[in-house]
Write a protein that holds these residues in place. Structure first.
Motif, PDB file in Angstrom:
ATOM      1  N   SER A 241       4.968   2.437   1.548  1.00  0.00           N
ATOM      2  CA  SER A 241       4.029   1.594   0.798  1.00  0.00           C
ATOM      3  C   SER A 241       3.134   2.405  -0.135  1.00  0.00           C
ATOM      4  CB  SER A 241       3.156   0.798   1.773  1.00  0.00           C
ATOM      5  OG  SER A 241       2.297   1.663   2.511  1.00  0.00           O
ATOM      6  N   ARG A 242       3.087   3.719   0.022  1.00  0.00           N
ATOM      7  CA  ARG A 242       2.247   4.576  -0.806  1.00  0.00           C
ATOM      8  C   ARG A 242       3.011   5.251  -1.941  1.00  0.00           C
ATOM      9  NH1 ARG A 242      -0.873   7.487   4.308  1.00  0.00           N
ATOM     10  NH2 ARG A 242      -2.109   5.662   4.932  1.00  0.00           N
ATOM     11  N   LYS A 243       4.285   4.936  -2.079  1.00  0.00           N
ATOM     12  CA  LYS A 243       5.085   5.563  -3.121  1.00  0.00           C
ATOM     13  C   LYS A 243       4.920   4.833  -4.453  1.00  0.00           C
ATOM     14  CE  LYS A 243       8.489   7.693  -0.074  1.00  0.00           C
ATOM     15  NZ  LYS A 243       9.918   7.826   0.280  1.00  0.00           N
ATOM     16  N   GLY A 244       5.308   5.524  -5.517  1.00  0.00           N
ATOM     17  CA  GLY A 244       5.062   5.015  -6.851  1.00  0.00           C
ATOM     18  C   GLY A 244       5.826   3.755  -7.202  1.00  0.00           C
ATOM     19  N   TYR A 245       7.014   3.555  -6.626  1.00  0.00           N
ATOM     20  CA  TYR A 245       7.799   2.382  -6.998  1.00  0.00           C
ATOM     21  C   TYR A 245       7.130   1.084  -6.569  1.00  0.00           C
ATOM     22  CZ  TYR A 245       9.529   1.809  -2.206  1.00  0.00           C
ATOM     23  OH  TYR A 245       9.636   1.593  -0.863  1.00  0.00           O
ATOM     24  N   HIS A 285      11.411  -4.306  -0.518  1.00  0.00           N
ATOM     25  CA  HIS A 285      11.871  -2.973  -0.883  1.00  0.00           C
ATOM     26  C   HIS A 285      11.294  -1.918   0.056  1.00  0.00           C
ATOM     27  CE1 HIS A 285      13.368  -4.751  -4.622  1.00  0.00           C
ATOM     28  NE2 HIS A 285      12.216  -5.402  -4.668  1.00  0.00           N
ATOM     29  N   ILE A 286      10.058  -2.101   0.466  1.00  0.00           N
ATOM     30  CA  ILE A 286       9.456  -1.173   1.426  1.00  0.00           C
ATOM     31  C   ILE A 286      10.233  -1.188   2.736  1.00  0.00           C
ATOM     32  CG2 ILE A 286       7.379  -0.716   2.791  1.00  0.00           C
ATOM     33  CD1 ILE A 286       5.737  -1.872   0.485  1.00  0.00           C
ATOM     34  N   TYR A 287      10.569  -2.385   3.189  1.00  0.00           N
ATOM     35  CA  TYR A 287      11.288  -2.509   4.458  1.00  0.00           C
ATOM     36  C   TYR A 287      12.678  -1.885   4.375  1.00  0.00           C
ATOM     37  CZ  TYR A 287      14.059  -4.584   8.167  1.00  0.00           C
ATOM     38  OH  TYR A 287      14.914  -4.751   9.215  1.00  0.00           O
ATOM     39  N   LEU A 288      13.408  -2.147   3.286  1.00  0.00           N
ATOM     40  CA  LEU A 288      14.764  -1.614   3.161  1.00  0.00           C
ATOM     41  C   LEU A 288      14.776  -0.087   3.163  1.00  0.00           C
ATOM     42  CD1 LEU A 288      16.361  -4.021   0.526  1.00  0.00           C
ATOM     43  CD2 LEU A 288      16.637  -4.039   3.011  1.00  0.00           C
ATOM     44  N   ASN A 289      13.868   0.513   2.415  1.00  0.00           N
ATOM     45  CA  ASN A 289      13.821   1.975   2.368  1.00  0.00           C
ATOM     46  C   ASN A 289      13.362   2.566   3.700  1.00  0.00           C
ATOM     47  OD1 ASN A 289      14.654   2.236  -0.343  1.00  0.00           O
ATOM     48  ND2 ASN A 289      12.601   1.756  -1.066  1.00  0.00           N
ATOM     49  N   GLY A 375      17.195  -3.181  -9.316  1.00  0.00           N
ATOM     50  CA  GLY A 375      16.280  -3.514  -8.233  1.00  0.00           C
ATOM     51  C   GLY A 375      16.387  -4.940  -7.752  1.00  0.00           C
ATOM     52  N   ASN A 376      17.531  -5.592  -7.960  1.00  0.00           N
ATOM     53  CA  ASN A 376      17.695  -6.949  -7.445  1.00  0.00           C
ATOM     54  C   ASN A 376      17.775  -6.913  -5.926  1.00  0.00           C
ATOM     55  OD1 ASN A 376      17.811  -8.012 -10.020  1.00  0.00           O
ATOM     56  ND2 ASN A 376      20.028  -7.702 -10.188  1.00  0.00           N
TER      57      ASN A 376
END
Length: 378
Positions: A241-245, A285-289, A375-376
């Motif tokens: 959650s702290r990353k730039g994306y 996206h946070i969860y997937l990564n 990013g879909n």
């Protein structure tokens, strides 16, 4: 990926060869240790109507032999002496305590141990699946509560006590409720961090601890596995959650509210869903990564879980299970069977590692495809 599979297979072959040599060596030593019985002694011991521990039966056997062959009295004395020595060895030597037919890796024992091994695998797979799901669910729940700025029950209790705006009676009720929740959570944490045998012996006189269901419950809730890996998954979520994306996703107007009771938030039903999906939300996206980074931890989880299940079965002395069979063979010094069971445990760990590597490869390809498509959501 092929290289990893080849490495796993080579490791299995090398370790299997080492175990095979050790088992063969112990089998030879066991055969050399046990001297072959005299055929006359074997035939005498097979007589169902004679008890050589009874002096009357021994005297009857001796008189019968003397009557049939009166010129071989010395041979009859020698036979009786050999029978006495064999019976004394059977009572004093551990090699005979399980019966001569039980020594070594026989076909009967191999089938029995194989059935126990399959049962152990079934329990392991079930406990692993439940633990992985529960740890990810708890991790997501803790992360969402963190984003919702929810305070702990003990903190809420102190806040209610200090809130002079509330009536005294209501303050007492609310403070007591939050304190009770804090105590309940503390007790639950103590259970989750407790060793399996402590929990088992606490309920041993109240429940059937020999049941598979009890073993599964202990495997999931004990030894700190669930709470440890839930915390680890939460850590991955916080780091992602702290990353730039994430900021880039917010610029793209993705949903970012973690409230539970709004259409664009994170409801509880989405957190407890078996296959977690948060379409259109930045948390997706946070969860997937985080999930992709969490997969390698399953290899470590597998080793700890197998050790925990072995301890549970041994501590409870659950007969008819693989770990109890291994403990029994250790006591009877049948180390060839112990090595066979240990190799089976090793195969289970390697099988888990291969499965995790395949899952990681599949997840990596999905993440790459999602990135190449802009990013879909999957």
């Amino acid at each position: 990926m092929t290289k990893r599979v080849v490495e796993h297979l080579l490791a299995i072959v090398v370790v299997g060869a080492v175990f095979g040599v050790l088992i063969a060596r112990m089998h030879e030593e066991e055969s050399a240790r046990r001297t072959a019985l005299d055929p006359a002694v074997q035939e005498a011991l097979r007589l169902p109507f004679l008890d050589f521990g009874d002096p009357l039966d021994r005297a009857l056997f001796r008189e019968t032999l003397d009557a049939l062959a009166p010129h071989h009295r010395s041979r009859h004395n020698s036979l009786l002496q050999k029978i006495a020595e064999v019976r004394r060895e059977q009572f004093t030597t551990e090699a005979y305590k399980t019966g001569a037919e039980e020594r070594g890796i026989t076909s009967v024992k191999l089938l029995r141990v194989g059935a126990m091994y399959l049962q152990f695998i079934a329990i392991y797979v079930l406990v692993m699946a439940i633990t992985v799901y529960a740890s990810e669910t708890l991790g997501v729940y803790r992360f969402v509560r963190m984003k919702q700025k929810k305070s702990s029950s003990l903190t809420r209790c102190l806040e209610v006590v200090r809130d002079v705006r509330l009536p005294h009676a209501r303050r007492v009720v609310e403070a007591a409720r939050h304190l009770a929740l804090a105590i309940a959570k503390g007790l639950l944490s103590m259970v989750l961090f407790s060793p399996a045998y402590v929990i088992a012996y606490s309920f041993k006189t109240r429940f059937d601890t020999d049941s598979v269901v009890f073993m599964v419950v202990l495997g999931v809730l004990s030894n700190g596995l669930l709470i440890t890996y839930a915390h680890k998954f939460t850590t991955f979520l916080v780091a992602e959650s702290r990353k730039g994306y994430v900021e880039t996703a917010l610029v793209k107007n993705l949903f970012h509210s973690y409230a539970a009771r709004i259409p664009d938030g994170i409801p509880l039903v989405a957190m407890v869903r078996l296959r977690k999906r948060f379409p259109g939300h930045v948390f997706h996206h946070i969860y997937l990564n985080a999930h992709h980074q969490y997969l390698p931890a399953l290899k470590e989880h597998a080793s700890l879980l197998i050790s925990g299940l072995v301890i549970i079965e041994m501590a409870l002395n659950i007969q008819g299970h693989l770990s109890y069979e291994m403990l029994k063979n250790i006591l009877y010094r049948q180390y060839d069977v112990v090595l066979l069971i240990a190799f089976g445990m090793y195969l289970l760990v390697k099988g888990t590692e291969v499965t995790v590597d395949l899952m990681m490869e599949r997840e990596a390809r999905r993440l790459e495809n999602r990135a190449s498509m802009g990013g879909n959501d999957r």
